[in-house]
Design an enzyme around this catalytic site. Structure first.
Site, short mmCIF file in Angstrom:
data_model
loop_
_atom_site.label_atom_id
_atom_site.label_comp_id
_atom_site.label_asym_id
_atom_site.label_seq_id
_atom_site.Cartn_x
_atom_site.Cartn_y
_atom_site.Cartn_z
N HIS A 1 0.85 -1.19 0.00
CA HIS A 1 0.00 0.00 0.00
C HIS A 1 0.89 1.24 0.00
O HIS A 1 2.09 1.14 0.21
CB HIS A 1 -0.88 0.02 1.26
CG HIS A 1 -0.10 0.27 2.52
ND1 HIS A 1 0.60 -0.72 3.16
CD2 HIS A 1 0.13 1.42 3.21
CE1 HIS A 1 1.21 -0.21 4.21
NE2 HIS A 1 0.95 1.09 4.26
N HIS B 1 5.00 6.52 -1.86
CA HIS B 1 5.83 5.36 -2.18
C HIS B 1 5.17 4.11 -1.62
O HIS B 1 4.34 4.18 -0.72
CB HIS B 1 7.23 5.52 -1.59
CG HIS B 1 7.24 5.52 -0.09
ND1 HIS B 1 6.89 6.63 0.65
CD2 HIS B 1 7.50 4.53 0.81
CE1 HIS B 1 6.97 6.33 1.94
NE2 HIS B 1 7.33 5.07 2.06
#
Length: 181
Positions: free
Chosen positions: A39, A123
């Site tokens: 995630h 990220h």
């Protein structure tokens, strides 16, 4: 009672086995994130009072309904350092629209005492590095992979997650999902 919460979007990435093999061949050791836990995070809330979760959900729903589902490209790899040593290895998230979602999340959190975040680097963490060797090979690999595309698509869902830490690794449970148009 408190729950450990964060707000993020689940991700599916291609070619991770190949990346894992190459990074491991450099003698780099650490904890890889399980594929089902991949995630990117808009905001980590930490311990949050359970009775405040319903108002938090309402606040997030109100702010996120103004956001459109942005296009996202998962391109290239990078790392965060601590004292000059790579500690977190990740895939970059490229999208103009992600910042609008981040801003909406931050606005929704203001009434709960969370100040605006100053820096947001979207990220997807792949590896938390515990033992690092062969810096030259690693940095060369990061450079070689700078334009590699791991996937792309739309971010249609933002999720309020509960994170339970266990000895086998974290378990993420969706508390509420916010669907974007």
């Amino acid at each position: 009672m408190k729950k450990r919460l964060f707000i993020g979007t689940k991700v599916r990435l291609d070619e991770l086995d190949k990346v894992r093999k190459e990074i491991t061949s450099f003698g780099i050791e650490g904890k890889w994130v399980e594929e089902e836990n991949l995630h990117f995070t808009y905001r980590f809330l930490g311990d949050f009072e359970e009775e405040k979760i319903p108002p938090l959900i309402l606040s997030l729903k109100g702010k996120l309904k103004l956001c459109r589902a942005p296009e996202v490209v998962y391109r290239g790899v990078g790392f965060f350092e601590k004292k000059g040593i790579p500690r977190v290895f990740f895939v970059r998230v490229e999208s103009e629209g992600i910042q609008r979602i981040k801003n909406a999340v931050d606005q929704a959190l203001l009434p709960f005492g969370y100040p605006l975040d100053k820096e947001f680097v979207p990220h997807v963490t792949l590896l938390r590095i515990k033992r690092f060797r062969r810096a030259t090979k690693f940095k060369s690999y990061v450079h070689r992979m700078k334009d590699f595309v791991f996937g792309e698509g739309k971010v249609n869902v933002v999720t309020l997650f509960e994170s339970k830490l266990t000895s086998q690794g974290p378990i993420y449970t969706a508390v509420e999902e916010f669907h974007l148009d």
